[in-house]
Design an enzyme around this catalytic site. Structure first.
Site, PDB file in Angstrom:
ATOM      1  CE  LYS A 123      -1.862   2.924   2.639  1.00  0.00           C
ATOM      2  NZ  LYS A 123      -1.770   4.104   1.756  1.00  0.00           N
ATOM      3  N   GLY A 131       6.911   4.903   8.080  1.00  0.00           N
ATOM      4  CA  GLY A 131       6.115   6.122   8.119  1.00  0.00           C
ATOM      5  C   GLY A 131       6.314   6.812   9.452  1.00  0.00           C
ATOM      6  CB  SER A 132       4.456   9.544  11.029  1.00  0.00           C
ATOM      7  OG  SER A 132       3.173   8.956  11.007  1.00  0.00           O
ATOM      8  CB  THR A 133       6.665   8.174  15.684  1.00  0.00           C
ATOM      9  OG1 THR A 133       8.032   7.972  15.305  1.00  0.00           O
ATOM     10  CG2 THR A 133       6.451   7.673  17.097  1.00  0.00           C
ATOM     11  N   GLY A 151       2.759   4.609  13.165  1.00  0.00           N
ATOM     12  CA  GLY A 151       3.362   3.357  13.636  1.00  0.00           C
ATOM     13  C   GLY A 151       2.666   2.849  14.898  1.00  0.00           C
ATOM     14  CD  GLU A 185      13.068   0.398   9.563  1.00  0.00           C
ATOM     15  OE1 GLU A 185      13.609   1.427  10.012  1.00  0.00           O
ATOM     16  OE2 GLU A 185      13.600  -0.709   9.567  1.00  0.00           O
ATOM     17  CB  CYS A 195      13.211   8.498   8.068  1.00  0.00           C
ATOM     18  SG  CYS A 195      14.306   7.432   7.121  1.00  0.00           S
ATOM     19  CD  GLU A 228      10.223  12.644  11.171  1.00  0.00           C
ATOM     20  OE1 GLU A 228       9.066  12.240  11.361  1.00  0.00           O
ATOM     21  OE2 GLU A 228      11.095  11.943  10.623  1.00  0.00           O
TER      22      GLU A 228
HETATM   23  P1  NAD Z   1       2.565   8.487   7.459  1.00  0.00           P
HETATM   24  O1  NAD Z   1       2.799   7.782   8.730  1.00  0.00           O
HETATM   25  O2  NAD Z   1       1.591   9.594   7.419  1.00  0.00           O
HETATM   26  O3  NAD Z   1       2.094   7.469   6.317  1.00  0.00           O
HETATM   27  C1  NAD Z   1       2.817   6.299   6.052  1.00  0.00           C
HETATM   28  C2  NAD Z   1       1.859   5.279   5.473  1.00  0.00           C
HETATM   29  O4  NAD Z   1       0.882   4.961   6.459  1.00  0.00           O
HETATM   30  C3  NAD Z   1       1.105   5.754   4.236  1.00  0.00           C
HETATM   31  O5  NAD Z   1       0.969   4.697   3.328  1.00  0.00           O
HETATM   32  C4  NAD Z   1      -0.251   6.144   4.813  1.00  0.00           C
HETATM   33  O6  NAD Z   1      -1.294   6.039   3.894  1.00  0.00           O
HETATM   34  C5  NAD Z   1      -0.409   5.141   5.932  1.00  0.00           C
HETATM   35  N1  NAD Z   1      -1.307   5.618   6.989  1.00  0.00           N
HETATM   36  C6  NAD Z   1      -1.517   6.909   7.373  1.00  0.00           C
HETATM   37  N2  NAD Z   1      -2.425   6.953   8.370  1.00  0.00           N
HETATM   38  C7  NAD Z   1      -2.796   5.667   8.613  1.00  0.00           C
HETATM   39  C8  NAD Z   1      -3.711   5.075   9.519  1.00  0.00           C
HETATM   40  N3  NAD Z   1      -4.429   5.798  10.370  1.00  0.00           N
HETATM   41  N4  NAD Z   1      -3.829   3.727   9.517  1.00  0.00           N
HETATM   42  C9  NAD Z   1      -3.098   2.986   8.648  1.00  0.00           C
HETATM   43  N5  NAD Z   1      -2.243   3.494   7.760  1.00  0.00           N
HETATM   44  C10 NAD Z   1      -2.081   4.823   7.742  1.00  0.00           C
HETATM   45  O7  NAD Z   1       4.014   8.920   6.976  1.00  0.00           O
HETATM   46  P2  NAD Z   1       4.379   9.804   5.727  1.00  0.00           P
HETATM   47  O8  NAD Z   1       3.957  11.202   6.047  1.00  0.00           O
HETATM   48  O9  NAD Z   1       3.918   9.153   4.468  1.00  0.00           O
HETATM   49  O10 NAD Z   1       5.978   9.702   5.725  1.00  0.00           O
HETATM   50  C11 NAD Z   1       6.768  10.478   6.522  1.00  0.00           C
HETATM   51  C12 NAD Z   1       7.190   9.720   7.762  1.00  0.00           C
HETATM   52  O11 NAD Z   1       7.841   8.497   7.382  1.00  0.00           O
HETATM   53  C13 NAD Z   1       8.198  10.470   8.574  1.00  0.00           C
HETATM   54  O12 NAD Z   1       7.862  10.395   9.930  1.00  0.00           O
HETATM   55  C14 NAD Z   1       9.498   9.724   8.290  1.00  0.00           C
HETATM   56  O13 NAD Z   1      10.459   9.863   9.296  1.00  0.00           O
HETATM   57  C15 NAD Z   1       9.023   8.339   8.136  1.00  0.00           C
HETATM   58  N6  NAD Z   1      10.017   7.530   7.406  1.00  0.00           N
HETATM   59  C16 NAD Z   1      10.765   6.616   8.108  1.00  0.00           C
HETATM   60  C17 NAD Z   1      11.734   5.862   7.460  1.00  0.00           C
HETATM   61  C18 NAD Z   1      12.572   4.849   8.202  1.00  0.00           C
HETATM   62  O14 NAD Z   1      13.183   3.991   7.562  1.00  0.00           O
HETATM   63  N7  NAD Z   1      12.622   4.890   9.518  1.00  0.00           N
HETATM   64  C19 NAD Z   1      11.935   6.028   6.084  1.00  0.00           C
HETATM   65  C20 NAD Z   1      11.161   6.958   5.409  1.00  0.00           C
HETATM   66  C21 NAD Z   1      10.189   7.702   6.089  1.00  0.00           C
END
Ligand code: NAD
Length: 495
Positions: A189, A242-244, A247, A265, A300, A397
């Site tokens: 996804k 994605g975001s903490t 997560g 991650e 990230c 962040e």
């Molecule tokens: P996000 O957490 O908003 O979204 C990530 C994914 O989760 C997307 O596919 C989104 O559709 C999905 N998502 C969002 N809300 C959800 C919910 N309520 N339930 C289930 N899924 C949901 O993150 P983003 O804004 O796309 O990316 C930026 C974040 O990703 C930053 O915090 C960055 O640090 C992190 N990131 C981490 C790494 C790593 O390896 N640690 C790498 C790249 C990005």
């Protein structure tokens, strides 16, 4: 890089697919709903993308489960999986220009970066797991001679990979390589902001001979498609980047459903520590600038906190400002552009709010700080000096091109400040003293610590976080641990 390509002409001629990919075919969302996929550099709509929801998730999970149980992939000899995954990697490489263009149009990163970084690293990642998987042996435990205990790794089943928008293809590759090599079925996804390269991967996977149902792509929103995957009773694991904040939702979904495995991650606020005995302050300052301004700061592990020993702090800040002010910001399709567009208007506003907070809380703005005039979501490379650890811009962040500089009296204070965060993804220390380097790398609570460099890596070296940056590792053989179950088969031999 082929400087002669007219990327605007290529973009105008591009046909963009916005469908889901399930069971080897492109399909619309079952509801028929779509959403606009927007180019953040121009505000123009690139495609209508399938807005997948619970029904699509239920269907894709059933298909993926059926493919897994059939053994068509899960029980295929590893050397055969290897061939097909290597073909998949080759197809990614041979479609580099199209995929790079999609990535740049979709999320705003400079075409030079898509071509030089995202594409080659994505292909290399898939190929590395292809090459690894037929060379891994399982174990036999050192039991008494009356028994043999075979310790084997088995694929988990159906894995959902939920990925972010900042490196859409590369983050997908970090998941897909080990998930598929281990024999699982997968539902990818992509983030709603950047679904296009993931969608294109479906076709390439089929072309490479990955059987129908093993590799599926469901574009859609987090609160619908992402949540449905997290809560599904027949998904065995979620591989999340994605975001903490999100997560933590996946941990809850797991607890509310089938206790599925979750690999996280998440975010970061990485300290980049430059000590007075750094071997080369010019190199350190250049790396500090690119450690935050690369990919518009949407990284990230960005070195968003520059912690500098007081004696050299002003000199380092001058040098970083010089590098930052020379960065060419603008049209992502211009091969000379070094910083492109932010992913969308919402992220642009969010970053500008952090810049306003930095000013309001008393940090000194030394570079940038503005939205670039004109259409599109562009922000200048921005540097704050005189930041203290308690300020919002040092704690949260930002995920934009905003650097917070903090002075430290010595290495011990630098380490203390470095660890004064809820995150623990990455850190760096610049020193010519091997003892200081080792002391700092041991004391810094982060999944990777760089010494005299920033953001270096290799597919063979694990990547992931301590603390609220998550758990589990991407890249390297360790990633396979997330997507396999350990089974002991105890064979009683008698006397
Ligand atoms: P996000 O957490 O908003 O979204 C990530 C994914 O989760 C997307 O596919 C989104 O559709 C999905 N998502 C969002 N809300 C959800 C919910 N309520 N339930 C289930 N899924 C949901 O993150 P983003 O804004 O796309 O990316 C930026 C974040 O990703 C930053 O915090 C960055 O640090 C992190 N990131 C981490 C790494 C790593 O390896 N640690 C790498 C790249 C990005």
């Amino acid at each position: 890089m082929p400087a002669t390509i007219d990327w605007h002409a290529r973009a105008a001629a591009l046909s963009v697919n916005g469908s889901a990919f399930v069971n080897g075919r492109y399909v619309p969302a079952r509801s028929g709903k779509t959403f606009d996929c927007v180019n953040p550099a121009t505000g123009k709509v690139l495609a209508q993308v399938a807005a997948c929801d619970v029904e699509d998730v239920n269907h894709a999970v059933a298909v993926a489960r059926q493919a897994f149980e059939s053994g068509v992939w899960s029980r295929m000899a590893p050397r055969e999986r290897k061939k097909r995954l290597a073909a998949f990697a080759d197809l990614i490489a041979s479609n580099t220009e199209e995929l790079a263009l999609l990535e740049t149009l979709d999320m705003g990163k400079p075409i030079r970066d898509s071509l030089a970084v995202d594409l080659p690293l994505s292909a290399q990642c898939i190929d590395w797991y292809a090459e690894a998987i037929d060379k891994l042996y399982d174990e036999i435990a050192p039991t008494a001679s009356t028994a043999v205990s075979l310790i084997r790794r088995e694929p988990l089943g159906v894995v959902a990979a939920v990925v972010p928008w900042n490196f859409p293809l590369l983050m997908a590759a970090w998941k897909l390589g080990p998930i598929l090599a281990a024999g699982n079925s997968v539902i990818l996804k992509p983030a709603e902001q950047s679904p296009l390269t993931a969608i294109r991967l479906g076709e390439l996977a089929a072309q490479a001979g990955i059987p129908d149902g093993v590799f599926n792509v469901l574009p859609g929103f987090g609160e619908t498609a992402g949540r449905a995957l997290g809560l599904h009773m027949d998904v065995d694991a979620v591989a999340f980047t994605g975001s903490t904040e999100v997560g933590k939702y996946f941990l809850q979904y797991s607890g509310q459903s089938n206790m599925k495995r979750v690999g996280l991650e998440c975010g970061g606020k990485s300290p980049n520590i430059i000590l007075a005995d750094a071997p080369d302050l010019d190199a350190a300052a250049t790396a500090a600038a690119w450690g935050i301004f690369y990919n518009q700061g949407e990284v990230c592990n960005a070195g968003s906190r520059l912690i500098v020993e007081r004696g050299v702090k002003d000199e380092v800040v001058e040098k970083v400002v010089a590098v930052g002010s020379a960065i060419k910001v603008g049209d992502p399709l211009d091969p000379a552009t070094e910083m492109g567009a932010m992913v969308d208007g919402r992220q642009t506003e969010r970053v500008l709010e952090y810049i306003a907070k930095g000013k309001a809380e008393g940090a000194t703005l030394r570079l940038g700080g503005n939205r670039v005039a004109g259409e599109g979501c562009f922000i200048e490379a921005t540097l704050f000096d005189d930041v203290t650890s308690g300020m919002t811009i040092a704690r949260e962040e930002i995920f934009g091109p905003v650097l917070a500089t903090i002075a430290a009296a010595d290495v011990d204070e630098a380490i203390r400040i470095g660890n004064d965060t809820s995150y623990g993804l990455a850190a760096a220390v610049w020193t010519r003293d091997i003892n200081t380097a080792f002391k700092a790398s041991s004391a810094l609570r982060a999944g990777v610590v760089w010494v005299n460099c920033f953001d270096h890596g290799d597919i063979s070296s694990p990547f992931g976080g301590f603390k609220q940056s998550g758990f589990g590792r991407d890249k390297s053989l360790h990633a396979l641990e997330k997507y396999t179950e350990l089974k002991a088969t105890w064979i009683h031999l008698g006397q």
